[in-house]
Design a protein around this motif. Structure first.
Motif, PDB file in Angstrom:
ATOM      1  N   GLY A   1       0.820  -1.176  -0.055  1.00  0.00           N
ATOM      2  CA  GLY A   1       0.075  -0.007   0.036  1.00  0.00           C
ATOM      3  C   GLY A   1       0.938   1.149  -0.130  1.00  0.00           C
ATOM      4  O   GLY A   1       0.497   2.259  -0.627  1.00  0.00           O
ATOM      5  N   GLU A   2       1.910   1.172   0.564  1.00  0.00           N
ATOM      6  CA  GLU A   2       2.820   2.251   0.673  1.00  0.00           C
ATOM      7  C   GLU A   2       3.380   2.862  -0.842  1.00  0.00           C
ATOM      8  O   GLU A   2       3.096   3.926  -1.217  1.00  0.00           O
ATOM      9  CB  GLU A   2       4.080   1.956   1.641  1.00  0.00           C
ATOM     10  CG  GLU A   2       4.815   3.193   2.137  1.00  0.00           C
ATOM     11  CD  GLU A   2       6.046   2.632   2.864  1.00  0.00           C
ATOM     12  OE1 GLU A   2       6.964   3.493   3.191  1.00  0.00           O
ATOM     13  OE2 GLU A   2       5.848   1.680   3.509  1.00  0.00           O
TER      14      GLU A   2
ATOM     15  N   THR B   1       0.298   4.231  -2.880  1.00  0.00           N
ATOM     16  CA  THR B   1       0.032   5.268  -2.486  1.00  0.00           C
ATOM     17  C   THR B   1       0.851   6.474  -3.109  1.00  0.00           C
ATOM     18  O   THR B   1       0.594   7.440  -3.586  1.00  0.00           O
ATOM     19  CB  THR B   1      -0.233   5.579  -1.074  1.00  0.00           C
ATOM     20  OG1 THR B   1      -1.134   4.576  -0.546  1.00  0.00           O
ATOM     21  CG2 THR B   1      -0.579   6.932  -0.648  1.00  0.00           C
TER      22      THR B   1
ATOM     23  N   GLU C   1      -8.759  -1.016  -3.496  1.00  0.00           N
ATOM     24  CA  GLU C   1      -9.233  -1.270  -1.846  1.00  0.00           C
ATOM     25  C   GLU C   1      -8.297  -0.222  -1.305  1.00  0.00           C
ATOM     26  O   GLU C   1      -8.567   0.547  -0.151  1.00  0.00           O
ATOM     27  CB  GLU C   1      -9.068  -2.788  -1.308  1.00  0.00           C
ATOM     28  CG  GLU C   1      -9.872  -3.473  -1.803  1.00  0.00           C
ATOM     29  CD  GLU C   1      -9.878  -5.064  -1.646  1.00  0.00           C
ATOM     30  OE1 GLU C   1      -8.813  -5.362  -0.954  1.00  0.00           O
ATOM     31  OE2 GLU C   1     -10.563  -5.681  -2.118  1.00  0.00           O
ATOM     32  N   VAL C   2      -6.842  -0.131  -1.595  1.00  0.00           N
ATOM     33  CA  VAL C   2      -6.016   0.645  -1.025  1.00  0.00           C
ATOM     34  C   VAL C   2      -6.381   2.011  -1.264  1.00  0.00           C
ATOM     35  O   VAL C   2      -6.209   3.036  -0.462  1.00  0.00           O
ATOM     36  CB  VAL C   2      -4.432   0.163  -1.546  1.00  0.00           C
ATOM     37  CG1 VAL C   2      -3.494   1.514  -0.807  1.00  0.00           C
ATOM     38  CG2 VAL C   2      -4.158  -0.939  -0.852  1.00  0.00           C
TER      39      VAL C   2
ATOM     40  N   THR D   1      -6.364   5.737   0.584  1.00  0.00           N
ATOM     41  CA  THR D   1      -5.311   6.628   0.599  1.00  0.00           C
ATOM     42  C   THR D   1      -5.097   7.724  -0.285  1.00  0.00           C
ATOM     43  O   THR D   1      -4.662   8.897  -0.106  1.00  0.00           O
ATOM     44  CB  THR D   1      -3.894   5.797   0.576  1.00  0.00           C
ATOM     45  OG1 THR D   1      -3.963   5.269  -0.812  1.00  0.00           O
ATOM     46  CG2 THR D   1      -3.938   4.885   1.823  1.00  0.00           C
TER      47      THR D   1
END
Lengths: 324, 273
Positions: A243-244, A247, A274-275, A279
């Motif tokens: 996710g990092e 994003t 979903e992420v 974010t």
């Protein structure tokens, strides 16, 4: 340590099945607890090496017969006593057929097993729709604690197998048997849970896995010729997803396209959305199978028919960029 | 043969298992009473005599294993484990309470002494096969026990495991079939008639015994006999009564039922008489 990409992407001469066999032979030799369980598809992945493995490591290769549910349960029992089992069959026969066993006997019970599902998606080719899972990732992605990795080429497969011997938990290795496009230099290492940026770009990000990584690079080449610069991320760990990195890519490029050899429902594209929905909600286009069954045919035909091509990815990038 | 003194001891242990199982379920007000009662005598023979264990070291490498595939019989096993000292008796009052270590179905991550997580029926025997095979590969002599319900035997995976156990010559595996003849919606014969378990297992080249599942001495002897046979897995078919030894369960359809305080007290009075 880390990964280095090759300068020019070409098809590998040997299939991932050969890489799997040779790597497993080495790992079994290094650790007598490493075991290969088969459900009567041993020769399909070990080839002529099946006999060699059986003769070299007689207590480490077992053919359970055509009984995938039992194979997964047996593996869970073996792991409870410290064995390190790898269970192989075609991916639909794991993710679909042994679904509840993967959930209860493996994930819920805290087993340490590795599920090797071969021929995902269009790689099933002439076995056709019955054997062509576009839903396997979706079928197991909501299982707490389960990790899903999809090796991109032989260099990555070797490193993932080496890691899976010592890692605890339930791992689903979604792998092709056929030769893949070579993306990484031999000896590369990878961090499970961290995506790989294999092409820089600032106009959009293509997030791909498995078979679609090489197509994503080709799509980026096509777009570059038209003045659009797409970043390409190999998201070989579908769960837990990075996710990092996603994003950061969304913030820096403002548009995302996913490309997967799977239904657009429940797989990589869903995981990315979903992420990013929480974010950094940028425009996302998902290239993948549009909720339909597979069929018989050569891989190129299937990819064309199902819209899994560099051209389809490039078009999706243009749509995503236009929505910025 | 059990000595008379040992038989008396095991009979008392079985009575205590029943008392503490009924208390757990009675205090909670509902539960799987029938299938717990039908294996209470077996659990007495196992934890009171045959199953090698160390309550102070539940993961003891030399222990025998019990995989209770009919995971809903957890409360009966919890009673046996608590009585043997695996965890404090007070835990038994927490059955199915929020945050408990004693859930309705067996969970090896929560309960000391529970060797395997089970609950979705039909999966335990496969796991027991893996545990048995790992011990054989490691040259160990531990015995691996598995309990399967008769209704549960309708699950196809069991028969995959039956084939596998024979093929791999898992001589350290002893399977009990709790033939209590009833499942949730009716009698097994009305829903999925299984005919003779003994014939089925024999045809798969298992060693087979048929015994009264409430006869402690017969079960003890059958286990000893099964242990003496090497190279093939053993099935011991236990002819049991669902709800055995529990007054309110015996007059009800008792797979899973509500249990009032009065029911509980009546059953405990009868067992204490």
């Amino acid at each position: 340590m880390g990964y280095q990409t090759v300068e020019k992407i070409v098809m590998e001469s040997a299939g991932l099945s050969e890489t799997y066999f040779h790597t497993m032979m080495r790992l079994m030799g290094e650790n007598p607890d490493v075991m290969e369980l088969e459900a009567d598809l041993g020769v399909c992945i070990l080839g002529g090496g099946y006999k060699e493995m059986e003769e070299t490591y007689p207590g480490q290769l077992f053919n359970c017969g055509i009984q995938e549910a039992n194979m997964v349960g047996v593996a869970c029992g073996l792991s409870a006593v410290g064995k390190v089992p790898f269970c192989h069959t075609f991916s639909p026969f794991l993710a679909r057929r042994a679904n509840d066993q993967i959930f209860i006997s493996a994930c819920y019970a805290g087993a340490n097993i590795r599920l090797v599902g071969s021929d995902p998606g269009v790689m099933a080719a002439f076995n056709g729709g019955t054997h062509m899972p576009f839903e396997d990732v979706a079928a197991v992605r909501a299982f707490p604690g389960l990790t899903i990795v999809e090796p991109t080429d032989s260099a990555m497969l070797v490193n993932l197998l080496e890691q899976l011997v010592t890692l605890k938990g339930v791992y689903y290795l979604r792998m092709a048997r056929k030769p893949m496009a070579k993306i990484y230099q031999d000896g590369s290492t990878f961090t499970i849970g961290k995506g790989c940026v294999i092409r820089e770009g600032s106009d959009a990000t293509i997030v791909a896995s498995g078979l679609m990584v090489a197509d994503a690079v080709e799509a980026a080449d096509m777009l570059a010729a038209q003045g659009l610069h797409a970043r390409v991320v190999d998201m070989f760990t579908i769960k837990p997803i990075d996710g990092e990195l996603l994003t950061a890519c969304a913030r820096e490029t403002g548009a995302v396209v996913t490309a997967e050899n799977h239904n657009v429902i429940g797989g990589l594209g869903s995981a990315v959305c979903e992420v990013l929905s929480s974010t950094c909600p940028v425009p996302v286009e998902r290239v993948g199978v549009q909720d339909r069954f597979g069929e018989v045919g050569p891989i190129d035909y299937l990819k064309e028919t199902l819209g899994l091509t560099p051209a389809a990815i490039a078009e999706a990038v243009k749509r995503a960029v236009a929505r910025k | 043969m059990l000595t008379q003194a040992k038989e008396v001891e095991l009979r008392e242990f079985a009575r205590q298992i029943r008392i503490h199982t009924i208390r757990q379920i009675g205090l909670r007000g509902f539960g799987h009473i029938g299938g717990c009662m039908s294996i209470a005598d077996l659990l007495s023979v196992l934890y009171g005599d045959q199953l090698k264990h160390d309550p102070k070291d539940p993961q003891w490498a030399e222990r025998d294993w019990l995989v209770c595939s009919k995971g809903h019989a957890g409360p009966a096993i919890y009673a046996a484990l608590a009585l043997r000292g695996f965890f404090p008796m007070e835990w038994l009052e927490t059955l199915n309470q929020p945050g408990t270590n004693l859930p309705s179905h067996c969970d090896r991550k929560k309960t000391p002494g529970i060797d395997m997580t089970t609950g979705s029926l039909g999966q335990g025997l496969s796991i027991a096969c893996g545990v048995a095979q790992a011990h054989l590969l490691n040259g160990k002599s531990n015995t691996i026990y598995c309990i399967m319900g008769d209704g549960e035997s309708q699950e196809g995976q069991n028969w995959e495991a039956v084939i596998y156990a024979a093929q791999q010559r898992l001589g350290n595996l002893i399977l009990f079939v709790d033939d209590n003849q009833a499942q949730i919606d009716g009698y097994v014969r009305q829903i999925g008639q299984m005919e003779s378990y003994a014939d089925k297992f024999r045809s798969f080249h298992w060693d087979v015994a048929d015994v009264d599942g409430h006869d402690l001495s017969a079960m003890h002897d059958a286990i000893l006999r099964a242990k003496s046979i090497t190279g093939v897995p053993s099935a011991i078919v236990l002819h049991t009564v669902k709800g055995q030894g529990c007054t309110f369960a015996l007059r009800s359809w008792c797979h899973h039922m509500a249990v009032s305080k009065e029911d509980m007290e009546e059953a405990l009075r009868a067992l204490n008489a």
